[in-house]
Design an enzyme around this catalytic site. Structure first.
Site, short mmCIF file in Angstrom:
data_model
loop_
_atom_site.label_atom_id
_atom_site.label_comp_id
_atom_site.label_asym_id
_atom_site.label_seq_id
_atom_site.Cartn_x
_atom_site.Cartn_y
_atom_site.Cartn_z
N ALA A 16 0.83 -1.22 0.00
CA ALA A 16 0.00 0.00 0.00
C ALA A 16 0.86 1.27 0.00
O ALA A 16 0.32 2.36 0.10
CB ALA A 16 -0.94 -0.01 1.20
N SER A 17 2.17 1.12 -0.12
CA SER A 17 3.03 2.32 -0.05
C SER A 17 2.80 3.23 -1.25
O SER A 17 3.04 4.43 -1.17
CB SER A 17 4.51 1.91 0.02
N ARG A 18 2.36 2.66 -2.36
CA ARG A 18 2.15 3.48 -3.58
C ARG A 18 1.20 2.76 -4.53
O ARG A 18 0.77 1.64 -4.25
CB ARG A 18 3.49 3.77 -4.26
N ASN A 94 -2.04 -7.50 -2.80
CA ASN A 94 -1.76 -6.57 -3.90
C ASN A 94 -0.28 -6.41 -4.23
O ASN A 94 0.06 -6.11 -5.38
CB ASN A 94 -2.36 -5.20 -3.51
N SER A 146 -4.03 -9.89 -13.07
CA SER A 146 -3.77 -8.95 -14.17
C SER A 146 -4.40 -9.52 -15.45
O SER A 146 -4.49 -10.74 -15.60
CB SER A 146 -2.26 -8.81 -14.38
N TYR A 159 5.76 -13.10 -15.35
CA TYR A 159 4.72 -12.28 -14.71
C TYR A 159 3.34 -12.86 -15.03
O TYR A 159 2.49 -13.01 -14.13
CB TYR A 159 4.83 -10.84 -15.24
N ALA A 161 2.59 -15.92 -15.80
CA ALA A 161 2.41 -17.19 -15.08
C ALA A 161 2.04 -16.92 -13.63
O ALA A 161 1.17 -17.60 -13.06
CB ALA A 161 3.70 -18.01 -15.17
N LYS A 163 0.47 -14.34 -12.43
CA LYS A 163 -0.88 -13.79 -12.33
C LYS A 163 -1.95 -14.83 -12.70
O LYS A 163 -3.07 -14.81 -12.18
CB LYS A 163 -1.00 -12.54 -13.22
N ILE A 192 -2.79 0.33 -15.85
CA ILE A 192 -3.11 1.37 -14.87
C ILE A 192 -1.87 2.24 -14.66
O ILE A 192 -0.76 1.69 -14.49
CB ILE A 192 -3.53 0.74 -13.51
P1 NAP Z 1 3.74 -0.44 -7.84
O1 NAP Z 1 3.32 0.97 -7.99
O2 NAP Z 1 5.06 -0.87 -8.39
O3 NAP Z 1 3.65 -0.84 -6.26
C1 NAP Z 1 4.00 -2.12 -5.85
C2 NAP Z 1 3.74 -2.26 -4.36
O4 NAP Z 1 4.13 -3.59 -3.98
C3 NAP Z 1 4.57 -1.31 -3.52
O5 NAP Z 1 3.83 -0.88 -2.42
C4 NAP Z 1 5.74 -2.16 -3.07
O6 NAP Z 1 6.31 -1.78 -1.82
C5 NAP Z 1 5.03 -3.52 -2.89
N1 NAP Z 1 6.00 -4.62 -2.89
C6 NAP Z 1 6.72 -5.08 -3.94
N2 NAP Z 1 7.51 -6.08 -3.54
C7 NAP Z 1 7.26 -6.27 -2.22
C8 NAP Z 1 7.78 -7.16 -1.25
N3 NAP Z 1 8.71 -8.08 -1.54
N4 NAP Z 1 7.31 -7.08 0.02
C9 NAP Z 1 6.38 -6.15 0.34
N5 NAP Z 1 5.86 -5.26 -0.53
C10 NAP Z 1 6.30 -5.33 -1.80
O7 NAP Z 1 2.68 -1.44 -8.49
P2 NAP Z 1 1.14 -1.22 -8.91
O8 NAP Z 1 1.12 -0.85 -10.35
O9 NAP Z 1 0.44 -0.41 -7.91
O10 NAP Z 1 0.65 -2.75 -8.85
C11 NAP Z 1 -0.03 -3.30 -7.72
C12 NAP Z 1 -0.52 -4.69 -8.08
O11 NAP Z 1 -1.37 -4.61 -9.22
C13 NAP Z 1 0.62 -5.65 -8.46
O12 NAP Z 1 0.32 -6.93 -7.98
C14 NAP Z 1 0.59 -5.62 -9.98
O13 NAP Z 1 1.11 -6.80 -10.55
C15 NAP Z 1 -0.91 -5.48 -10.23
N6 NAP Z 1 -1.21 -4.93 -11.55
C16 NAP Z 1 -0.82 -3.68 -11.91
C17 NAP Z 1 -1.12 -3.20 -13.17
C18 NAP Z 1 -0.76 -1.83 -13.63
O14 NAP Z 1 -1.03 -1.52 -14.81
N7 NAP Z 1 -0.18 -0.99 -12.80
C19 NAP Z 1 -1.83 -4.01 -14.08
C20 NAP Z 1 -2.20 -5.29 -13.69
C21 NAP Z 1 -1.90 -5.74 -12.41
P3 NAP Z 1 7.67 -0.89 -1.75
O15 NAP Z 1 7.22 0.54 -1.84
O16 NAP Z 1 8.25 -1.27 -0.44
O17 NAP Z 1 8.53 -1.29 -2.90
#
Ligand code: NAP
Length: 251
Positions: A16-18, A94, A146, A159, A161, A163, A192
């Site tokens: 949830a950090s970003r 997430n 995803s 990735y 696989a 998802k 997104i």
């Molecule tokens: P993001 O902005 O890169 O954020 C990823 C988040 O996951 C961050 O809070 C990060 O924490 C955390 N994280 C990563 N590795 C971790 C670990 N080992 N332990 C704890 N926390 C961890 O990604 P997002 O775009 O918001 O994506 C969120 C989810 O949606 C993901 O599962 C992604 O695959 C899925 N998704 C995204 C999209 C898209 O278009 N953006 C599309 C389909 C699916 P830190 O700040 O500590 O790194």
């Protein structure tokens, strides 16, 4: 959008950090939920996020330190939190990473890290919480998959696989615990705008944009809106579902 049953509901959101996770935590806070999130190292950033969520209306906020791939730390710190604050009845798996590379270049250690964060961590965490889910009310788990897990994608074999695995896990978990009124659904975002997609090459971004019938990238709030619905009792008869939020990218 108002879900009165989310008030005071304890929901753990990983990552949830970003990005998407943060938008979900913020949307939950606005519903006066008890929002719990994990952070990896930066305590001051976690405190900032906690204050921010309280200012949005969260009834209570909890920050638990763990990396989702440190399974022992994850379980120990969550158990300690639950002992003090009561059971978790909502979970959003997430946290995720992506590392785009052609099949020819994928290294075994990359497969390990992507599968560990995106799939194994969600499975370990959900399984660990399932014992207390049996005792809690109105339990809902939302797994962030995803559209790539549904349609595959060049340079994203690992990735995809991870998802797709999330979808199989979601359906199995939903079947196994439905008789105990524990629900589990998967959300499949398309493209997104977050830090994850920011790093893609311009050519790839243009390609996605052309392929999205609704003509724009999605916003984190679009994914949060669906996630909130799935966490709430408004979706009480929905389990084992896989729902896309992709502007029509994969019809
Ligand atoms: P993001 O902005 O890169 O954020 C990823 C988040 O996951 C961050 O809070 C990060 O924490 C955390 N994280 C990563 N590795 C971790 C670990 N080992 N332990 C704890 N926390 C961890 O990604 P997002 O775009 O918001 O994506 C969120 C989810 O949606 C993901 O599962 C992604 O695959 C899925 N998704 C995204 C999209 C898209 O278009 N953006 C599309 C389909 C699916 P830190 O700040 O500590 O790194």
């Amino acid at each position: 959008m108002n879900y009165p049953d989310l008030e005071n509901k304890t929901v753990l959101v990983t990552g949830a950090s970003r990005g998407i996770g943060r938008a979900i935590a913020e949307a939950l806070a606005k519903q006066k939920a008890h929002v719990v999130f994990n952070y990896r190292g930066d305590e001051s950033k976690a405190n900032e996020l906690a204050e921010h969520l309280k200012s949005l209306g969260a009834s209570k906020v909890g920050a638990i330190q763990f990396d989702v791939t440190d399974f022992d730390m994850m379980k120990t710190n969550i158990d300690a939190y639950v002992k003090e604050n009561g059971p978790i009845s909502g979970l959003v798996n997430n946290a995720g990473i992506s590392k785009d590379q052609l099949v020819l270049r994928v290294k075994p250690e990359d497969i390990d890290s992507i599968l560990n964060v995106n799939l194994k961590a969600a499975m370990v965490l959900t399984n660990h919480l399932s014992r207390q889910f049996l005792k809690a009310k109105d339990v809902s788990v939302v797994n962030m998959s995803s559209v790539v897990g549904l349609m595959g994608n060049i340079s994203q074999s690992v990735y995809a696989a991870s998802k797709a695995g999330m979808i199989g896990f979601t359906k199995s978990f939903a079947k196994e615990l439905a008789s105990r009124k524990v629900r589990c659904n998967a959300v499949c975002p398309g493209f997104i705008a977050t830090e994850m997609t920011e790093n893609l090459e311009e050519k790839a971004k243009d390609h996605y944009l052309q392929a999205i019938p609704l003509g724009s990238y999605g916003e984190t709030e679009d994914v949060a809106a669906l996630t909130l619905f799935l966490l709430s009792n408004s979706s009480k008869y929905i389990t084992g579902e896989v729902i896309k939020v992709d502007g029509g990218l994969y019809i």
